[in-house]
Motif scaffolding. Structure first.
Motif, PDB file in Angstrom:
ATOM      1  N   GLU A  12       0.822  -1.216   0.000  1.00 18.17           N
ATOM      2  CA  GLU A  12       0.000   0.000   0.000  1.00 18.17           C
ATOM      3  C   GLU A  12       0.859   1.270   0.000  1.00 18.17           C
ATOM      4  OE1 GLU A  12      -4.153  -1.046   2.167  1.00 18.17           O
ATOM      5  OE2 GLU A  12      -2.389  -1.228   3.434  1.00 18.17           O
ATOM      6  N   ILE A  13       2.156   1.099   0.120  1.00 19.00           N
ATOM      7  CA  ILE A  13       3.064   2.238  -0.058  1.00 19.00           C
ATOM      8  C   ILE A  13       3.672   2.085  -1.449  1.00 19.00           C
ATOM      9  CG2 ILE A  13       5.056   3.496   0.823  1.00 19.00           C
ATOM     10  CD1 ILE A  13       4.729   2.081   3.456  1.00 19.00           C
ATOM     11  N   PRO A  14       3.562   3.099  -2.292  1.00 18.77           N
ATOM     12  CA  PRO A  14       4.125   2.933  -3.634  1.00 18.77           C
ATOM     13  C   PRO A  14       5.641   2.747  -3.569  1.00 18.77           C
ATOM     14  CG  PRO A  14       3.182   5.149  -3.332  1.00 18.77           C
ATOM     15  CD  PRO A  14       2.923   4.397  -2.078  1.00 18.77           C
ATOM     16  N   LEU A  15       6.148   1.893  -4.447  1.00 16.47           N
ATOM     17  CA  LEU A  15       7.587   1.707  -4.541  1.00 16.47           C
ATOM     18  C   LEU A  15       8.211   3.059  -4.874  1.00 16.47           C
ATOM     19  CD1 LEU A  15       9.304  -0.858  -4.284  1.00 16.47           C
ATOM     20  CD2 LEU A  15       9.370  -0.959  -6.777  1.00 16.47           C
ATOM     21  N   ARG A  16       9.315   3.417  -4.214  1.00 17.46           N
ATOM     22  CA  ARG A  16       9.940   4.738  -4.344  1.00 17.46           C
ATOM     23  C   ARG A  16       8.944   5.838  -3.965  1.00 17.46           C
ATOM     24  NH1 ARG A  16      11.327   2.263  -9.082  1.00 17.46           N
ATOM     25  NH2 ARG A  16      13.508   1.699  -9.273  1.00 17.46           N
ATOM     26  N   GLY A  17       8.151   5.549  -2.961  1.00 13.53           N
ATOM     27  CA  GLY A  17       7.153   6.540  -2.569  1.00 13.53           C
ATOM     28  C   GLY A  17       6.960   6.506  -1.067  1.00 13.53           C
ATOM     29  N   SER A  18       5.888   7.103  -0.621  1.00 16.53           N
ATOM     30  CA  SER A  18       5.670   7.169   0.819  1.00 16.53           C
ATOM     31  C   SER A  18       4.202   7.308   1.130  1.00 16.53           C
ATOM     32  CB  SER A  18       6.403   8.378   1.393  1.00 16.53           C
ATOM     33  OG  SER A  18       5.670   9.532   1.076  1.00 16.53           O
ATOM     34  N   ARG A  19       3.872   7.104   2.386  1.00 20.29           N
ATOM     35  CA  ARG A  19       2.540   7.423   2.890  1.00 20.29           C
ATOM     36  C   ARG A  19       2.711   8.251   4.151  1.00 20.29           C
ATOM     37  NH1 ARG A  19      -1.527   3.834   1.085  1.00 20.29           N
ATOM     38  NH2 ARG A  19      -2.979   5.285   2.076  1.00 20.29           N
ATOM     39  N   VAL A  20       1.673   8.985   4.477  1.00 20.19           N
ATOM     40  CA  VAL A  20       1.728   9.845   5.650  1.00 20.19           C
ATOM     41  C   VAL A  20       0.907   9.237   6.772  1.00 20.19           C
ATOM     42  CG1 VAL A  20       1.304  12.156   6.536  1.00 20.19           C
ATOM     43  CG2 VAL A  20       1.784  11.814   4.120  1.00 20.19           C
ATOM     44  N   VAL A  21       1.479   9.216   7.967  1.00 23.82           N
ATOM     45  CA  VAL A  21       0.711   8.831   9.139  1.00 23.82           C
ATOM     46  C   VAL A  21       0.373  10.121   9.881  1.00 23.82           C
ATOM     47  CG1 VAL A  21       0.766   7.597  11.325  1.00 23.82           C
ATOM     48  CG2 VAL A  21       1.827   6.594   9.305  1.00 23.82           C
ATOM     49  N   LYS A  22      -0.918  10.431   9.936  1.00 18.91           N
ATOM     50  CA  LYS A  22      -1.360  11.691  10.575  1.00 18.91           C
ATOM     51  C   LYS A  22      -1.465  11.482  12.069  1.00 18.91           C
ATOM     52  CE  LYS A  22      -2.584  14.524   7.153  1.00 18.91           C
ATOM     53  NZ  LYS A  22      -2.024  15.846   7.058  1.00 18.91           N
ATOM     54  N   ARG A  23      -1.040  12.492  12.819  1.00 14.24           N
ATOM     55  CA  ARG A  23      -1.168  12.399  14.268  1.00 14.24           C
ATOM     56  C   ARG A  23      -1.792  13.668  14.815  1.00 14.24           C
ATOM     57  NH1 ARG A  23       4.205  10.468  16.985  1.00 14.24           N
ATOM     58  NH2 ARG A  23       5.076  12.311  15.991  1.00 14.24           N
ATOM     59  N   GLU A  24      -2.635  13.497  15.796  1.00 15.37           N
ATOM     60  CA  GLU A  24      -3.285  14.639  16.426  1.00 15.37           C
ATOM     61  C   GLU A  24      -2.255  15.420  17.245  1.00 15.37           C
ATOM     62  OE1 GLU A  24      -6.032  16.488  16.406  1.00 15.37           O
ATOM     63  OE2 GLU A  24      -6.496  15.100  14.757  1.00 15.37           O
ATOM     64  N   GLY A  25      -2.111  16.697  16.977  1.00 12.29           N
ATOM     65  CA  GLY A  25      -1.282  17.540  17.830  1.00 12.29           C
ATOM     66  C   GLY A  25       0.207  17.245  17.784  1.00 12.29           C
ATOM     67  N   GLU A  26       0.608  16.285  16.945  1.00  9.18           N
ATOM     68  CA  GLU A  26       2.028  16.001  16.848  1.00  9.18           C
ATOM     69  C   GLU A  26       2.416  15.987  15.378  1.00  9.18           C
ATOM     70  OE1 GLU A  26       3.778  13.218  20.186  1.00  9.18           O
ATOM     71  OE2 GLU A  26       1.936  12.411  19.386  1.00  9.18           O
ATOM     72  N   VAL A  27       3.708  16.062  15.155  1.00  4.49           N
ATOM     73  CA  VAL A  27       4.171  16.072  13.778  1.00  4.49           C
ATOM     74  C   VAL A  27       3.792  14.760  13.089  1.00  4.49           C
ATOM     75  CG1 VAL A  27       6.199  16.301  12.341  1.00  4.49           C
ATOM     76  CG2 VAL A  27       6.120  17.424  14.554  1.00  4.49           C
ATOM     77  N   ASP A  28       3.341  14.859  11.847  1.00  5.12           N
ATOM     78  CA  ASP A  28       3.019  13.657  11.102  1.00  5.12           C
ATOM     79  C   ASP A  28       4.282  12.852  10.834  1.00  5.12           C
ATOM     80  OD1 ASP A  28       0.455  14.571  11.056  1.00  5.12           O
ATOM     81  OD2 ASP A  28       0.582  15.426   9.042  1.00  5.12           O
ATOM     82  N   ILE A  29       4.076  11.595  10.519  1.00  6.48           N
ATOM     83  CA  ILE A  29       5.224  10.740  10.213  1.00  6.48           C
ATOM     84  C   ILE A  29       5.134  10.303   8.754  1.00  6.48           C
ATOM     85  CG2 ILE A  29       6.379   8.565  10.757  1.00  6.48           C
ATOM     86  CD1 ILE A  29       5.248   8.807  13.601  1.00  6.48           C
ATOM     87  N   ALA A  30       6.257  10.429   8.044  1.00 11.16           N
ATOM     88  CA  ALA A  30       6.307   9.964   6.665  1.00 11.16           C
ATOM     89  C   ALA A  30       6.949   8.587   6.650  1.00 11.16           C
ATOM     90  CB  ALA A  30       7.136  10.932   5.823  1.00 11.16           C
ATOM     91  N   VAL A  31       6.262   7.628   6.036  1.00 14.15           N
ATOM     92  CA  VAL A  31       6.813   6.272   5.941  1.00 14.15           C
ATOM     93  C   VAL A  31       7.200   6.023   4.489  1.00 14.15           C
ATOM     94  CG1 VAL A  31       6.422   3.832   6.373  1.00 14.15           C
ATOM     95  CG2 VAL A  31       5.336   5.545   7.833  1.00 14.15           C
ATOM     96  N   PHE A  32       8.487   5.816   4.248  1.00 15.44           N
ATOM     97  CA  PHE A  32       8.999   5.674   2.889  1.00 15.44           C
ATOM     98  C   PHE A  32       9.246   4.216   2.552  1.00 15.44           C
ATOM     99  CE2 PHE A  32      10.310   9.782   4.484  1.00 15.44           C
ATOM    100  CZ  PHE A  32       9.982  10.627   3.442  1.00 15.44           C
ATOM    101  N   ARG A  33       9.019   3.893   1.276  1.00 16.59           N
ATOM    102  CA  ARG A  33       9.390   2.565   0.797  1.00 16.59           C
ATOM    103  C   ARG A  33      10.355   2.764  -0.365  1.00 16.59           C
ATOM    104  NH1 ARG A  33       5.312  -1.294  -2.563  1.00 16.59           N
ATOM    105  NH2 ARG A  33       6.731  -3.021  -2.992  1.00 16.59           N
TER     106      ARG A  33
END
Ligand code: SRM
Ligand code: FAD
Ligand code: SF4
Ligand code: FES
Lengths: 108, 818
Positions: A12-33
């Protein structure tokens, strides 16, 4: 003590891409593949001016920030020479095709 | 024979430097035991700032690793605090109860940061800035918190603020003094400094006092309240308001202390067996908070400990620098002067340079330099030598270089230095080390030198010197221009060669191209991948597969990314013509999704600014309009004027012509963006003279111009051809743009393409050769045929919407559902 949370399937993460994990009140996290299917998780905020790194182009084990093109190494979470700066990293792993994230930052 | 025992309390910079000096003088004199409260070997405390800023790793600031202690037979106890000294029995006791006896004791306990006694000072998220543990906590906080406040605008506070800013936090500095660094700088220099830190995004509250740290309700700091009632939010507060000598232990042992352990010029305390060095001492009534004086103390103390008496410490003059990359600041001595002093000031606010020299009785007693600190060391030398200045006086302010014949001295300073001379004060790198690295590792530029030797990698004030050494060592090799213009660092091939190979070898995807052309890095980089992707899809339309991951985010998300990570939406509005129904839908969407701003663009259409990425597909769906491609290397707009349908001067239907062109080209990708305009008469209200393709109607037909550009450098479009009918306008425009699409390099706009190949070449292909013209136009139509509108495609296809969907964490997904 690690707190692994499954967030998605690897495909579900594109190859050579990323998805964002949204968090309330905190910095989002980028997950790279990366092209070699390694995954990395960084705070989704460029050390330069806060650009969302998740939106950058991923090549090798690095990402280039979409706003002004700063290159960051995904393994170290550190800007590549000659730029300076770094971002928080988070533990992330792939288990049976599932991507698992720990939202406690890795101590540098 | 039993050696006398030396015990050191405090495994820090001053103590260990003393041992190093001692070991150099008398390697086997003592049996040495070291106690350090921190769980680390001795490290370079001053380099915590570059570590915080992400410029160095913790590992690289260790000064003496564990093997160093081993090599010298030192019995090291780290993570052990000494809690008592018994001067009668000559023993020290550690916090685990262990006891060691001494013949000589060296106290180097440094100092502790002052914590203001404010309500809320014990909340989580309130830190000092002194050691590795503090730095680690700040780095961890920066990874998850947004806002930081630094209390105190001194050297330490500003370095903390800069480091946290570098890590992406929003940083406010609260400073009680009348200006920043008031103990090092005068008001004018401080203002320059503040301005340049503000330009880096740090905010300042000068002359304001903190009243209270406010609980966020969960035991963590949430804001700082100021004396005047204002409150500034923050999840991290760093106090950098000063240090206090660590004397508790010495005081309890009955050693005389007065704001520091009182020592003589031989660095002995009142107990002749006990020495003290570093920040914990008070020497002649002065305490020091910088490393240079501590190192001078270390030399003297080591001599006495080694039994080579006679050395005496007279006190130190201080010089300070600020370790913030890109800011040059140097200050030494009495920068403020007084009635008996004269000041020489050179101030060039435009260039960001300010120099102030303070003279008393024909001697230099104070220096304050901002912006150009190259002569700092020289001035400092003049100060310390107390040199009389009458002969230098007139040129003093212009620096050391102004004194030589013809001013070459400065450029040759690097060459003239001895190998053992220190170039980089921060990292202690000598000229010899740099020259060796340049020769052995084949370094060519300052960045290489930084990487390999760490010289110039901290405060950066020696960068100029490193450049001089590079050029002196490399001679003509320095600054050698690259021989050929490669596409990027991943290949030696040029854009032209890569394009030709893709065409000649029928390459269809990026991995195959990289393999075939022996790309150096298997995955390319962010500059070659978008170019390759464009070359592939424009050369082999409908055959080569588009790779979204090789496109810049705008073209992947079909919206323009903005400074805060949100996006803008510009719907297509052909020729600038819209309808009340469209305007209503735009208004409804803007209301529903709380679009921050609705703006009419310079391209005759409407821009919705400040849209969250997740909302894009829904907005497109509800707008029911096509993408205006206001984000792509693609057709942007076709601007039109009113034309013959309404305008009293109009000769042709320019609006209709513009709409026809935009309809034909709507889904066209190109090497760079392409803008068109059609005006209804030579008054040219649509500004066709600065467009990639500009069309101007005249009574007898249409004039076509190409290669205009209204952007970075305004370029007037050149006349290509005059035609009779609207169909011909479409044909010639298509042929010209297809030639551009096939032969221009990626990111080359039409003006630069024409400049490279010549207008005659364009005319030969598009105007003179009818067959070629038709073929070009046909290839364009083939390429665009059946390409869907990208917004519609994403509204219709769930798989394409993945790009826009964030991942939930915690609540929604469990192991089982994945
Ligand atoms: C929206 C608009 C400004 C406005 O509100 O009027 C605009 C906005 C941007 N322009 Fe522009 N340009 C806009 C009309 C222009 C014009 C005037 C025109 O098109 O008539 C020009 C000069 C004409 C030209 O291009 O020759 C123009 C010359 C530029 C340039 C310089 C290009 C050059 O080759 O010199 C850039 C930089 C680039 O593209 O590399 C640029 C880049 C940008 C970007 C996309 C910067 C970026 O990459 O993020 C801006 C996006 C802002 C945002 O947050 O959404 N913009 N820009 C205009 C959109 C027109 C439209 O409807 O599509
Ligand atoms: C972030 C930062 C940046 C700085 N930048 C600069 C700069 O650019 N230039 C400059 O000149 N100076 C700078 N300084 C100041 C400089 O680091 C200090 O002056 C220097 O480290 C003092 O050396 P010291 O040995 O006296 O104390 P320290 O280096 O602090 O060493 C004292 C050690 O003793 C230990 N200790 C204390 N009590 C006990 C006990 N009872 N038992 C056992 N161990 C104990 C402490 O844990 C500590 O490790 C900076 C300081 C900081 C914090
Ligand atoms: S001129 Fe264009 S690129 Fe520059 S700020 Fe305005 S919109 Fe942005
Ligand atoms: S915000 Fe990332 S490069 Fe500017």
């Amino acid at each position: 003590m690690m707190h692994w949370q499954a967030i998605c399937r690897l495909d579900e993460i594109p190859l050579r891409g990323s998805r964002v994990v949204k968090r309330e009140g905190e910095v989002d996290i980028a997950v790279f593949r990366c092209a070699d299917d390694r995954v990395f998780a960084l705070a989704d905020r460029c050390p330069h001016k806060g650009g969302p790194l998740s939106q950058g182009i991923v090549s090798g084990h690095k990402v280039s920030c979409p706003l002004h093109g700063m290159q960051l190494g995904l393994e170290e979470g550190r800007a590549l020479e000659p730029d300076e700066g770094c971002v928080g990293r988070f533990p992330v792993r792939v288990v049976d095709g599932r991507v698992e994230l720990d939202t406690t930052p890795i101590a540098p | 024979m039993n050696k006398p025992k030396l015990v050191l309390i405090g495994n820090g910079m001053a103590g260990i430097r003393t041992l190093e000096e001692l070991l150099a003088l008398a390697p086997d004199h003592y049996e040495i035991t070291v106690f350090g409260a921190e769980p680390h070997p001795n490290y370079n405390r001053i380099m915590l700032s570059p570590v915080l800023a992400g410029e160095l790793a913790f590992d690289s600031i260790v000064l003496n690793d564990l093997s160093w202690y081993q090599r010298h037979g030192i019995d090291l106890h780290i993570g052990r605090r000494i809690v008592a000294i018994d001067r009668e029995r000559c023993t020290v006791t550690a916090d685990d109860g262990s006891m060691v006896s001494y013949d000589r004791l060296l106290i180097a306990t440094g100092s502790r940061p002052v914590m203001l006694p404010l309500p809320g000072k014990d909340l989580a998220g309130v830190l000092a800035y002194r050691d590795i543990a503090d730095t680690e906590q700040m780095i961890a906080a920066a990874a998850c918190c947004r806002r930081a406040i630094v209390i105190g605008g001194g050297l330490l506070g500003l370095e903390a603020a800069y480091g946290l800013k570098q890590r992406g936090m929003e940083v406010d500095v609260i400073h009680l003094g009348p200006w920043l660094l008031e103990r090092q700088l005068d008001r004018q220099a401080a203002q320059l400094l503040q301005t340049s830190l503000e330009a880096r995004g740090i905010r300042f509250h000068i002359g304001r006092q903190t009243q209270e740290l406010v609980d966020d309700g969960r035991g963590r700091v949430g804001a700082v309240r100021l004396r005047d009632g204002d409150s500034v939010p923050a999840e991290l507060v760093v106090m950098a308001v000063g240090i206090r000598p660590e004397v508790e232990l010495a005081e309890a042992a009955g050693l005389q202390c007065n704001n520091g352990i009182v020592v003589s010029d031989s660095l002995q305390t009142f107990d002749a067996r006990i020495y003290a060095v570093g920040e914990c001492v008070n020497h002649r009534g002065v305490g020091y908070g910088l490393v240079a004086p501590l190192f001078e103390m270390a030399k003297v103390a080591a001599k006495h400990l080694a039994g080579i008496g006679g050395a005496s410490y007279p006190g130190s003059q201080l010089a300070t620098r600020l370790k913030v990359s890109g800011i040059d600041l140097f200050s030494a001595g009495d920068y403020q002067g007084g009635d008996d002093c004269e000041e020489v000031i050179l101030s060039d606010a435009g260039a960001g340079v300010y120099k102030k020299l303070v003279l008393r009785a024909d001697k230099l007693v104070g220096v304050c330099l901002y912006g150009d600190t190259g002569d700092g060391a020289w001035y400092f030398k003049l100060m310390r030598e107390e040199r009389t200045l009458s002969d230098l006086r007139e040129r003093l302010i212009f620096g050391e270089t102004s004194l030589g014949d013809g001013g070459h001295q400065g450029q040759n300073r690097g060459a003239a230095m001895a190998d053992s001379d220190e170039v980089c004060g921060c990292n202690g790198v000598c000229k010899g080390t740099i020259v060796k690295a340049i020769k052995e590792k084949g370094l060519f530029c300052v960045d290489d030198v930084k990487k390999h030797t760490k010289a110039a990698s901290s405060c950066g004030s020696c960068t100029g010197l490193v450049e001089q050494i590079l050029s002196a060592t490399l001679g003509s090799d320095f600054q050698q221009a690259p021989k050929r213009k490669a596409m990027c660092g991943c290949t030696d091939l040029s854009h032209a060669e890569v394009r030709a190979a893709i065409r000649d070898r029928h390459l269809l995807d990026i991995p195959a191209t990289m393999r075939e052309l022996q790309w150096r890095s298997g995955d390319g980089c962010s500059s070659c991948r978008p170019a390759l992707n464009y070359y592939l899809i424009s050369t082999w339309p409908h055959e080569a597969r588009d790779d979204p991951q090789s496109r810049f985010i705008n073209e992947r998300a079909h919206a323009n990314i903005q400074k805060d990570g949100r996006f803008s939406v510009i719907p297509q509005m052909k020729g600038g013509v819209t309808t009340p129904a469209e305007l209503r839908r735009i208004a409804d969407v803007a209301d529903k999704y709380r679009v921050e701003q609705v703006k009419v663009t310079g391209g005759q259409r409407i821009d919705l600014l400040g849209v969250n990425k997740e909302d894009l597909p829904a907005i497109w769906s509800e707008l029911g309009m096509n993408s205006g491609h206001g984000y792509g290397k693609s057709l942007r707009t076709v601007k039109t004027c009113v034309g013959s349908r309404f305008c009293r001067f109009g000769t042709q239907d320019s609006t209709g012509m513009g709409i026809a062109l935009e309809t034909m080209l709507a889904t066209m990708w190109s090497p760079h963006k392409v803008k068109l305009a059609v005006s209804g008469c030579p008054r040219n209200c649509a500004e066709a003279g600065i467009k990639d393709v500009g069309v101007v109607a005249v009574d007898s037909g249409w004039e076509i111009y190409v290669g205009g550009n209204g952007g970075i450098k305004t370029e007037v479009a050149q006349f290509l051809v005059k035609v009779k009918t609207g169909d011909e306008v479409l044909l010639y425009s298509a042929a010209f743009l297809q030639l551009y699409r096939e032969e221009a390099f990626y990111l080359e706009r039409t003006v630069h393409f024409i400049e490279r190949v010549g207008l005659d070449y364009i005319k030969a292909q598009v105007v003179d050769d009818a067959e070629q013209r038709d073929a070009l136009a046909r290839r364009l139509h083939f390429a665009l045929d059946g390409v869907p509108d990208p917004w519609r495609a994403r509204v219709d296809d769930a798989a394409l919407r993945q790009e826009f969907t964030p991942l939930p964490v915690g609540r929604h997904r469990t192991q089982e559902t994945l």
